[in-house]
Design an enzyme around this catalytic site. Structure first.
Site, short mmCIF file in Angstrom:
data_model
loop_
_atom_site.label_atom_id
_atom_site.label_comp_id
_atom_site.label_asym_id
_atom_site.label_seq_id
_atom_site.Cartn_x
_atom_site.Cartn_y
_atom_site.Cartn_z
N MET A 27 0.85 -1.20 0.00
CA MET A 27 0.00 0.00 0.00
C MET A 27 0.89 1.25 0.00
SD MET A 27 -3.44 -0.94 2.04
CE MET A 27 -2.87 -0.55 3.68
N GLY A 28 2.14 1.10 -0.40
CA GLY A 28 3.04 2.24 -0.48
C GLY A 28 3.58 2.65 0.88
N HIS A 31 8.98 1.27 3.41
CA HIS A 31 10.01 1.37 4.44
C HIS A 31 10.93 0.16 4.32
CE1 HIS A 31 7.56 -1.64 6.36
NE2 HIS A 31 6.54 -0.82 6.46
N GLY A 33 11.08 -2.60 5.72
CA GLY A 33 10.40 -3.91 5.63
C GLY A 33 10.03 -4.23 4.19
N HIS A 34 9.43 -3.24 3.49
CA HIS A 34 9.08 -3.45 2.08
C HIS A 34 10.32 -3.69 1.23
CE1 HIS A 34 5.58 -0.79 3.33
NE2 HIS A 34 4.96 -1.88 2.87
N GLN A 61 -10.15 -2.50 2.49
CA GLN A 61 -9.64 -3.16 3.69
C GLN A 61 -9.57 -2.24 4.90
OE1 GLN A 61 -5.80 -4.11 1.57
NE2 GLN A 61 -4.95 -3.87 3.62
N ASP A 150 2.62 -9.54 9.22
CA ASP A 150 1.17 -9.72 9.05
C ASP A 150 0.89 -11.21 8.89
OD1 ASP A 150 0.58 -6.89 9.04
OD2 ASP A 150 1.52 -6.83 7.07
N GLN A 153 -2.60 -12.34 7.73
CA GLN A 153 -2.78 -12.07 6.30
C GLN A 153 -2.07 -13.15 5.47
OE1 GLN A 153 -2.64 -8.09 4.32
NE2 GLN A 153 -0.53 -8.63 3.89
O1 PAF Z 1 -0.01 -5.89 3.48
C1 PAF Z 1 -0.45 -4.94 2.78
O2 PAF Z 1 0.20 -3.90 2.58
C2 PAF Z 1 -1.83 -5.03 2.17
O3 PAF Z 1 -2.71 -5.68 3.04
C3 PAF Z 1 -1.83 -5.70 0.77
C4 PAF Z 1 -1.38 -7.16 0.84
C5 PAF Z 1 -0.93 -4.92 -0.15
C6 PAF Z 1 -3.24 -5.69 0.19
O4 PAF Z 1 -3.72 -4.39 0.04
#
Ligand code: PAF
Length: 277
Positions: A27-28, A31, A33-34, A61, A150, A153
């Site tokens: 979701m942009g 950081h 982690g990404h 969401q 997460d 998720q």
């Molecule tokens: O983990 C996230 O950033 C969001 O839940 C995802 C998997 C991109 C879905 O919008």
């Protein structure tokens, strides 16, 4: 790096069907982690493969009244970070590209989604499953990377892929932390100085639990709660010991037991987890 903002642009490019494509959905507000997930995707894609990142703040969401409008959207910094990591494809659609006003189809996992974060965020995982399904259809990756922070998720996406036969391998990336142990999260920037100073108590409590030789989940949870509540600004949403596979509670520590917590500091809800056993 190719940037696509519309579904039509994406379809027109249609990619190179022979290349292995690894997707990192985000979701942009990227950081560390990404960035580690993007690097994992790169390793997995190999030198001939392609790394695709999607950036989409998914309205479905966010439960009503949640932080959808104030969610950070640093568009040019995010694009720069992707470029610096050698990302091949960046898909960053505008909301009305993804959802028609009269949409009426959703994807819902009905068991794992009910508990833990699902209990305090109704509709959240339905929104995640719906957008991830769309991203898999649109970008057709061979694999996709999700963070272990997460963990619920991740378990739900694995179930979604299994139940609906997506030909997509799910790769888990480890949680990346600040030097004081706080897990990186786009929501950390909502914390004020006092909350930020107290937030590492989550990691301290989880580490203490993992290092104890205790086998009773109830006793571990009592210690974890006491530790977290020693931070005056912490308000526990949940602290549970579950199986990492089915997310059901476990009374004693077994292989693949996971201790998971969600804690509010002010309005900001942080989550973290650690494997026990
Ligand atoms: O983990 C996230 O950033 C969001 O839940 C995802 C998997 C991109 C879905 O919008």
């Amino acid at each position: 790096m190719k940037i696509f903002s519309t579904v039509a642009e994406l379809h027109a490019s249609s990619g190179n069907q022979n290349k292995r494509r690894i997707l990192v959905p985000t979701m942009g507000a990227l950081h560390a982690g990404h960035i580690s997930l993007i690097r994992l995707a790169r390793e997995n894609a190999g030198k001939d493969g392609e790394v695709a990142v999607s950036i989409f703040v998914n309205p479905l969401q966010f439960e009503p009244g949640a932080d959808f409008s104030r969610y950070p959207r640093p568009e040019s910094a995010d694009a720069e970070a992707c470029r610096a990591e050698g990302v091949d494809v960046l898909f960053r659609p505008v909301p009305n590209e993804m959802y028609a006003d009269d949409r009426s189809t959703y994807v819902e996992e009905t068991i794992l989604s009910e508990r833990l974060c699902g209990a305090s965020r109704p509709g959240h995982f339905r929104g995640v499953c719906t957008v991830v399904t769309k991203l898999f259809h649109l970008l057709e990756p061979q694999a996709a990377v999700f963070g272990e922070k997460d963990f619920q998720q991740l378990a739900i996406i694995r179930r979604l892929v299994r139940d609906l036969d997506f030909p997509v391998e799910i790769i888990a990336g480890p949680t990346i932390r600040e030097p004081d142990g706080l897990a990186f999260s786009s929501r950390n920037q909502y914390l004020n100085a006092e909350e930020r100073a107290q937030a590492p108590v989550l990691r301290v409590a989880l580490l203490e639990a993992a290092q104890s030789r205790e086998n009773s989940s109830a006793r571990i949870l009592t210690t974890v709660r006491t530790k977290i509540e020693s931070a005056p600004l912490a308000r526990i949403d949940y602290a549970e010991i579950v199986s990492a596979d089915d997310l059901q509670p476990r009374l004693t520590i077994e292989p693949r037991s996971l201790l998971a917590v969600a804690v509010f500091f002010g309005k900001t809800r942080l989550i973290d987890n650690i494997h026990l056993g």
